[in-house]
Design a protein around this motif. Structure first.
Motif, PDB file in Angstrom:
ATOM      1  N   TYR A 198      -8.691   3.116   3.644  1.00 59.70           N
ATOM      2  CA  TYR A 198      -9.145   1.995   2.836  1.00 59.70           C
ATOM      3  C   TYR A 198      -8.088   0.905   2.863  1.00 59.70           C
ATOM      4  O   TYR A 198      -6.906   1.152   3.059  1.00 59.70           O
ATOM      5  N   GLN A 256      -6.847  -2.410   0.435  1.00 64.11           N
ATOM      6  CA  GLN A 256      -6.994  -3.005  -0.890  1.00 64.11           C
ATOM      7  C   GLN A 256      -6.246  -4.312  -0.945  1.00 64.11           C
ATOM      8  O   GLN A 256      -5.028  -4.360  -0.760  1.00 64.11           O
ATOM      9  N   LEU A 266     -11.198  -1.269  -3.403  1.00 67.82           N
ATOM     10  CA  LEU A 266     -10.891  -0.681  -2.107  1.00 67.82           C
ATOM     11  C   LEU A 266     -12.034  -0.963  -1.133  1.00 67.82           C
ATOM     12  O   LEU A 266     -13.205  -0.812  -1.482  1.00 67.82           O
ATOM     13  N   PHE A 307      -2.420  -3.420   1.076  1.00 68.08           N
ATOM     14  CA  PHE A 307      -2.137  -2.067   0.626  1.00 68.08           C
ATOM     15  C   PHE A 307      -3.156  -1.166   1.310  1.00 68.08           C
ATOM     16  O   PHE A 307      -4.362  -1.341   1.132  1.00 68.08           O
ATOM     17  N   ILE A 314      -4.649   2.581   1.940  1.00 72.45           N
ATOM     18  CA  ILE A 314      -4.721   3.887   1.269  1.00 72.45           C
ATOM     19  C   ILE A 314      -5.596   4.832   2.085  1.00 72.45           C
ATOM     20  O   ILE A 314      -6.666   4.445   2.548  1.00 72.45           O
ATOM     21  N   GLU A 346      -0.661   7.991  -1.676  1.00 75.59           N
ATOM     22  CA  GLU A 346      -0.005   7.073  -2.591  1.00 75.59           C
ATOM     23  C   GLU A 346      -0.152   5.620  -2.151  1.00 75.59           C
ATOM     24  O   GLU A 346       0.151   4.697  -2.910  1.00 75.59           O
ATOM     25  N   GLY A 347      -0.603   5.420  -0.940  1.00 69.18           N
ATOM     26  CA  GLY A 347      -0.755   4.060  -0.435  1.00 69.18           C
ATOM     27  C   GLY A 347       0.461   3.595   0.332  1.00 69.18           C
ATOM     28  O   GLY A 347       1.579   4.066   0.110  1.00 69.18           O
ATOM     29  N   GLU A 363       0.997   2.433  -7.218  1.00 68.26           N
ATOM     30  CA  GLU A 363       0.644   3.784  -6.789  1.00 68.26           C
ATOM     31  C   GLU A 363      -0.762   3.837  -6.198  1.00 68.26           C
ATOM     32  O   GLU A 363      -1.521   2.877  -6.263  1.00 68.26           O
ATOM     33  N   GLY A 364      -1.087   4.968  -5.610  1.00 69.90           N
ATOM     34  CA  GLY A 364      -2.439   5.196  -5.118  1.00 69.90           C
ATOM     35  C   GLY A 364      -3.371   5.589  -6.240  1.00 69.90           C
ATOM     36  O   GLY A 364      -3.013   5.558  -7.412  1.00 69.90           O
ATOM     37  N   LEU A 365      -4.560   5.964  -5.872  1.00 66.39           N
ATOM     38  CA  LEU A 365      -5.556   6.326  -6.878  1.00 66.39           C
ATOM     39  C   LEU A 365      -5.451   7.798  -7.257  1.00 66.39           C
ATOM     40  O   LEU A 365      -5.195   8.654  -6.421  1.00 66.39           O
ATOM     41  N   PHE A 399     -16.820   2.068  -4.356  1.00 72.33           N
ATOM     42  CA  PHE A 399     -16.008   1.769  -5.527  1.00 72.33           C
ATOM     43  C   PHE A 399     -16.478   0.499  -6.217  1.00 72.33           C
ATOM     44  O   PHE A 399     -16.943  -0.444  -5.578  1.00 72.33           O
TER      45      PHE A 399
END
Lengths: 119, 112
Positions: A36, A38, A44, A91, A93, A112-113, B42-44, B102
């Motif tokens: 993904y 972002q 996302l 970003f 992910i 965590e990206g 941070e990530g999801l 999402f």
């Protein structure tokens, strides 16, 4: 619990260079991983579905030659941003669907990206 | 196609206030519904989920009930803390596990 790890978490590169981001599932096997992107303050956007041992499936509008995805093993997928430009700064992910092991609930786990900045 | 609509943010609250984030969806078939939380940088992380109608997902004081009749999955918490400040994403999957749709995300800011 199940963990998906991305590396690097942050990377800064010069325009025109290529950057590789790794996504690993640490305690489960993932035949399918997802990448993904972002943008700031946005949701996302699914870029592609990474399938172990086969070619990735890209979403409409995503340049497959720009964003190379390799899923060489059941625990590793890589995203390579080729000839990066400032507009690629974002970003990124990854996520993995746990189909086996103690995390085999079908849940989707996210890394965590990785924040890419292209100068 | 499937879609998720959630209320726009930012939502600013005082500590111990009641939080509601609205989420509605359109989907073919019978989707599973999720709330994910993203803390700064941070990530999801999965916050809670519900896989069928009338299921209630709950975690860390947050709750959401899968309402098929109103196609909704609103997130609630009775008393928020500063540590709840984050972006919350409503999501669904109805195409098999993995390919998620999402919502745009709702930023929540909790002040002391």
């Amino acid at each position: 619990g199940a963990v998906v790890s991305q590396h690097p978490s942050r990377v800064i590169c010069k325009s025109g260079t290529s950057v590789k981001i790794e996504c690993r599932s640490l305690d489960f096997q993932a035949t399918t991983m997802f990448w993904y992107r972002q943008f700031p303050k946005q949701s996302l956007m699914l870029m592609a579905t990474s399938n172990e041992g086969s070619k990735a499936t890209y979403e409409q509008g995503v340049e497959k030659d720009k964003f190379l995805i390799n899923h060489a093993s059941l625990t590793l997928s890589t995203l390579t941003v080729t000839s990066a430009h400032p507009e690629d700064s974002s970003f990124y992910i990854c996520s993995a669907h746990a189909t086996s092991g103690r995390a085999g609930t079908g849940e989707l786990f996210f890394g965590e990206g990785s924040r890419l900045t292209v100068l | 196609g499937d879609s998720v609509t959630q209320m726009e943010g930012p939502v600013t609250l005082s500590e111990e206030a009641f939080l509601t984030i609205n989420c509605t969806y359109t989907a073919t078939g019978y989707p599973s519904l999720f709330w994910y939380v993203q803390y700064p940088g941070e990530g999801l992380q999965l916050l809670l989920k519900a896989t069928k109608a009338d299921d209630k997902g709950s975690n860390k004081g947050f709750e959401a009930t899968y309402r098929k009749e109103t196609t909704s999955f609103h997130l609630e918490k009775g008393s928020v803390q500063v540590s709840d400040s984050a972006v919350y994403f409503c999501a669904l999957t109805s195409l098999g596990w993995g390919k998620f749709q999402f919502g745009a995300g709702t930023q929540v800011v909790v002040t002391p």
